[in-house]
Design a protein around this motif. Structure first.
Motif, PDB file in Angstrom:
ATOM      1  N   GLN A  71     -12.918  11.786  -5.079  1.00  0.00           N
ATOM      2  CA  GLN A  71     -12.548  12.062  -3.694  1.00  0.00           C
ATOM      3  C   GLN A  71     -11.309  12.967  -3.652  1.00  0.00           C
ATOM      4  O   GLN A  71     -10.502  12.988  -4.588  1.00  0.00           O
ATOM      5  CB  GLN A  71     -12.259  10.760  -2.961  1.00  0.00           C
ATOM      6  CG  GLN A  71     -13.457   9.828  -2.867  1.00  0.00           C
ATOM      7  CD  GLN A  71     -14.602  10.440  -2.088  1.00  0.00           C
ATOM      8  OE1 GLN A  71     -14.399  11.084  -1.055  1.00  0.00           O
ATOM      9  NE2 GLN A  71     -15.812  10.252  -2.577  1.00  0.00           N
ATOM     10  N   VAL A 124      -6.982   6.715  -3.482  1.00  0.00           N
ATOM     11  CA  VAL A 124      -7.634   5.491  -3.025  1.00  0.00           C
ATOM     12  C   VAL A 124      -6.796   4.307  -3.502  1.00  0.00           C
ATOM     13  O   VAL A 124      -6.506   4.182  -4.690  1.00  0.00           O
ATOM     14  CB  VAL A 124      -9.063   5.369  -3.575  1.00  0.00           C
ATOM     15  CG1 VAL A 124      -9.693   4.046  -3.121  1.00  0.00           C
ATOM     16  CG2 VAL A 124      -9.920   6.541  -3.110  1.00  0.00           C
ATOM     17  N   LEU A 180     -16.008   5.713  -4.468  1.00  0.00           N
ATOM     18  CA  LEU A 180     -14.594   6.026  -4.279  1.00  0.00           C
ATOM     19  C   LEU A 180     -14.080   7.116  -5.211  1.00  0.00           C
ATOM     20  O   LEU A 180     -13.055   7.731  -4.935  1.00  0.00           O
ATOM     21  CB  LEU A 180     -13.746   4.757  -4.484  1.00  0.00           C
ATOM     22  CG  LEU A 180     -14.003   3.611  -3.510  1.00  0.00           C
ATOM     23  CD1 LEU A 180     -13.184   2.391  -3.909  1.00  0.00           C
ATOM     24  CD2 LEU A 180     -13.672   4.027  -2.082  1.00  0.00           C
ATOM     25  N   HIS A 219      -8.760  12.514  -1.860  1.00  0.00           N
ATOM     26  CA  HIS A 219      -7.601  11.732  -1.467  1.00  0.00           C
ATOM     27  C   HIS A 219      -7.355  10.605  -2.472  1.00  0.00           C
ATOM     28  O   HIS A 219      -8.224  10.256  -3.259  1.00  0.00           O
ATOM     29  CB  HIS A 219      -7.814  11.136  -0.075  1.00  0.00           C
ATOM     30  CG  HIS A 219      -9.156  10.491   0.093  1.00  0.00           C
ATOM     31  ND1 HIS A 219     -10.163  11.072   0.846  1.00  0.00           N
ATOM     32  CD2 HIS A 219      -9.686   9.345  -0.400  1.00  0.00           C
ATOM     33  CE1 HIS A 219     -11.239  10.300   0.808  1.00  0.00           C
ATOM     34  NE2 HIS A 219     -10.976   9.246   0.061  1.00  0.00           N
ATOM     35  N   THR A 273       0.825  -1.207   0.000  1.00  0.00           N
ATOM     36  CA  THR A 273       0.000   0.000   0.000  1.00  0.00           C
ATOM     37  C   THR A 273       0.857   1.255   0.000  1.00  0.00           C
ATOM     38  O   THR A 273       0.726   2.139  -0.863  1.00  0.00           O
ATOM     39  CB  THR A 273      -0.938   0.008   1.219  1.00  0.00           C
ATOM     40  OG1 THR A 273      -1.816  -1.117   1.158  1.00  0.00           O
ATOM     41  CG2 THR A 273      -1.752   1.282   1.271  1.00  0.00           C
ATOM     42  N   PHE A 318      -4.430   9.494   1.831  1.00  0.00           N
ATOM     43  CA  PHE A 318      -4.930   8.385   1.035  1.00  0.00           C
ATOM     44  C   PHE A 318      -5.830   7.482   1.875  1.00  0.00           C
ATOM     45  O   PHE A 318      -5.756   7.480   3.106  1.00  0.00           O
ATOM     46  CB  PHE A 318      -3.781   7.571   0.419  1.00  0.00           C
ATOM     47  CG  PHE A 318      -2.997   6.730   1.417  1.00  0.00           C
ATOM     48  CD1 PHE A 318      -3.360   5.420   1.692  1.00  0.00           C
ATOM     49  CD2 PHE A 318      -1.883   7.257   2.058  1.00  0.00           C
ATOM     50  CE1 PHE A 318      -2.637   4.653   2.596  1.00  0.00           C
ATOM     51  CE2 PHE A 318      -1.153   6.493   2.956  1.00  0.00           C
ATOM     52  CZ  PHE A 318      -1.535   5.186   3.229  1.00  0.00           C
ATOM     53  N   ARG A 319      -6.652   6.719   1.183  1.00  0.00           N
ATOM     54  CA  ARG A 319      -7.545   5.761   1.827  1.00  0.00           C
ATOM     55  C   ARG A 319      -7.249   4.377   1.267  1.00  0.00           C
ATOM     56  O   ARG A 319      -7.135   4.215   0.055  1.00  0.00           O
ATOM     57  CB  ARG A 319      -9.006   6.123   1.558  1.00  0.00           C
ATOM     58  CG  ARG A 319      -9.996   5.046   2.027  1.00  0.00           C
ATOM     59  CD  ARG A 319     -11.410   5.364   1.623  1.00  0.00           C
ATOM     60  NE  ARG A 319     -12.310   4.261   1.917  1.00  0.00           N
ATOM     61  CZ  ARG A 319     -13.586   4.213   1.568  1.00  0.00           C
ATOM     62  NH1 ARG A 319     -14.129   5.232   0.920  1.00  0.00           N
ATOM     63  NH2 ARG A 319     -14.341   3.166   1.867  1.00  0.00           N
ATOM     64  N   PHE A 320      -7.129   3.393   2.134  1.00  0.00           N
ATOM     65  CA  PHE A 320      -6.934   2.021   1.698  1.00  0.00           C
ATOM     66  C   PHE A 320      -8.289   1.341   1.609  1.00  0.00           C
ATOM     67  O   PHE A 320      -9.001   1.211   2.606  1.00  0.00           O
ATOM     68  CB  PHE A 320      -6.032   1.265   2.676  1.00  0.00           C
ATOM     69  CG  PHE A 320      -5.933  -0.200   2.369  1.00  0.00           C
ATOM     70  CD1 PHE A 320      -5.276  -0.641   1.233  1.00  0.00           C
ATOM     71  CD2 PHE A 320      -6.505  -1.139   3.209  1.00  0.00           C
ATOM     72  CE1 PHE A 320      -5.191  -1.989   0.935  1.00  0.00           C
ATOM     73  CE2 PHE A 320      -6.421  -2.489   2.932  1.00  0.00           C
ATOM     74  CZ  PHE A 320      -5.766  -2.919   1.787  1.00  0.00           C
ATOM     75  N   ALA A 321      -8.679   0.908   0.407  1.00  0.00           N
ATOM     76  CA  ALA A 321      -9.979   0.267   0.209  1.00  0.00           C
ATOM     77  C   ALA A 321      -9.866  -1.232  -0.028  1.00  0.00           C
ATOM     78  O   ALA A 321     -10.869  -1.940   0.054  1.00  0.00           O
ATOM     79  CB  ALA A 321     -10.708   0.915  -0.971  1.00  0.00           C
TER      80      ALA A 321
END
Length: 314
Positions: free
Chosen positions: A182, A186, A179, A184, A144, A159-162
């Motif tokens: 956004q 992803v 998602l 940020h 990631t 950031f976002r971890f999906a």
């Protein structure tokens, strides 16, 4: 993780001595659960601290005993292994808690990367903390963070971890739609047999957003490619080799809209009219062409109206 044949005994000894010299001054208390990050592809990415800690522990709990046995063998280590994976995590955790209460040092490793991030481990950590047992992390490789670092998304606000999108098409579409657009980045994981479907979906939902494809990170044939989502299905199809391996995708943050995020009234009117006569994605495409408004913003507005209508009917 591909692990080559074991090194010579002298090399294993040299690694062990270097690890002890670098990390041996720190305290490693007994009765502690250690989360140890392992390489995601390139074996040389293991840390000296991880090697030293693995030499100290009484047992290694792991996602797959076969994978971890190879890693330990390469390091010249021999430790009891305990399988803890997604199918037995709850029951296996309790046995490990009992051993930790008796003062053992136990490491947990997943097959590759940092435990409890998409991989198993979170249940064990929660159980240990509930039992009053100390849990210490040993940082290291993470697909990631590696992917985010190479994406170069200068507009992202974090950031976002999906992780993995749902396997069913309808659920995958809904999740992906939530998602896009956004502020940020992803991060998504994807398997080779689904990568084309995901790229086609992102090309439809967010054609102008940029996506960084990371394939086989840190391995011999790793690939990192960034382009607009609309361009990526054709890029993938141009070379069959590009579909092989494991994927980490970084969907870049949506560029800021000049109108501050508010769609012009005329664009909204056109979209409402088109939605009455056409399927949602066709209505959005035509509204974007007619009004010149961002397709992503139109799509989000259409989803919001559809959700409101569904709730009213329900």
């Amino acid at each position: 993780m591909n692990i080559p044949s074991s090194p010579s005994a002298s090399l294993a000894t040299q690694m062990s001595e270097a690890a002890a010299a670098a990390a041996g001054q720190q305290q490693y208390p007994a009765g502690t659960l250690y989360l140890v990050a392992t390489p995601i592809g390139n074996l040389s990415d293991i840390t000296l601290r991880a090697i030293h800690l693995l030499s100290l522990v009484d047992a290694v709990a792991c996602e797959d005993t076969r994978v971890s046995a190879q890693l330990l063998r390469w390091l010249g280590l021999h430790k009891p292994l305990v399988a803890l994976h997604q199918h037995n995590e709850q029951s296996a955790a309790q046995g490990l808690i009992d051993r930790l209460r008796n003062g053992e040092r136990i490491a947990y490793v997943s097959d590759a990367g940092t435990p409890a991030v998409s991989d198993p481990g979170a249940v064990l950590v929660a159980a240990a903390r509930s039992a009053g047992i100390r849990v210490l992390p040993l940082p290291g490789a993470s697909s990631t963070v590696t992917a985010v670092s190479v994406a170069g998304d200068t507009q992202a606000q974090g950031f976002r971890f999906a992780g993995f999108l749902p396997t069913k098409a309808a659920e995958r579409r809904t999740a992906a739609a939530a998602l896009i657009s956004q502020p940020h980045s992803v991060v998504l994981f994807e398997a080779p047999h689904r990568i084309r479907d995901v790229l086609d979906l992102l090309a439809e939902l967010a054609p102008d957003q940029r996506l960084t494809i990371c394939r086989e990170l840190t391995k011999q044939f790793e690939t990192v490619h960034t382009a607009r989502c609309a361009e990526l299905p054709a890029w993938m199809q141009a070379d069959a080799q590009r579909e092989r391996g494991e994927f980490v995708l970084v969907l870049h943050a949506a560029p800021p809209q000049d109108d501050g995020g508010e769609l012009p009234a005329e664009a909204q009117r056109q979209l409402r009219v088109l939605m009455r006569e056409l399927p949602l994605k066709q209505a959005v495409s035509l509204a974007a062409e007619l009004s010149g408004s961002p397709r992503n913003a139109l799509y989000q507005q259409a989803l919001a109206w559809k959700s409101e209508a569904d709730e009213a009917q329900g």
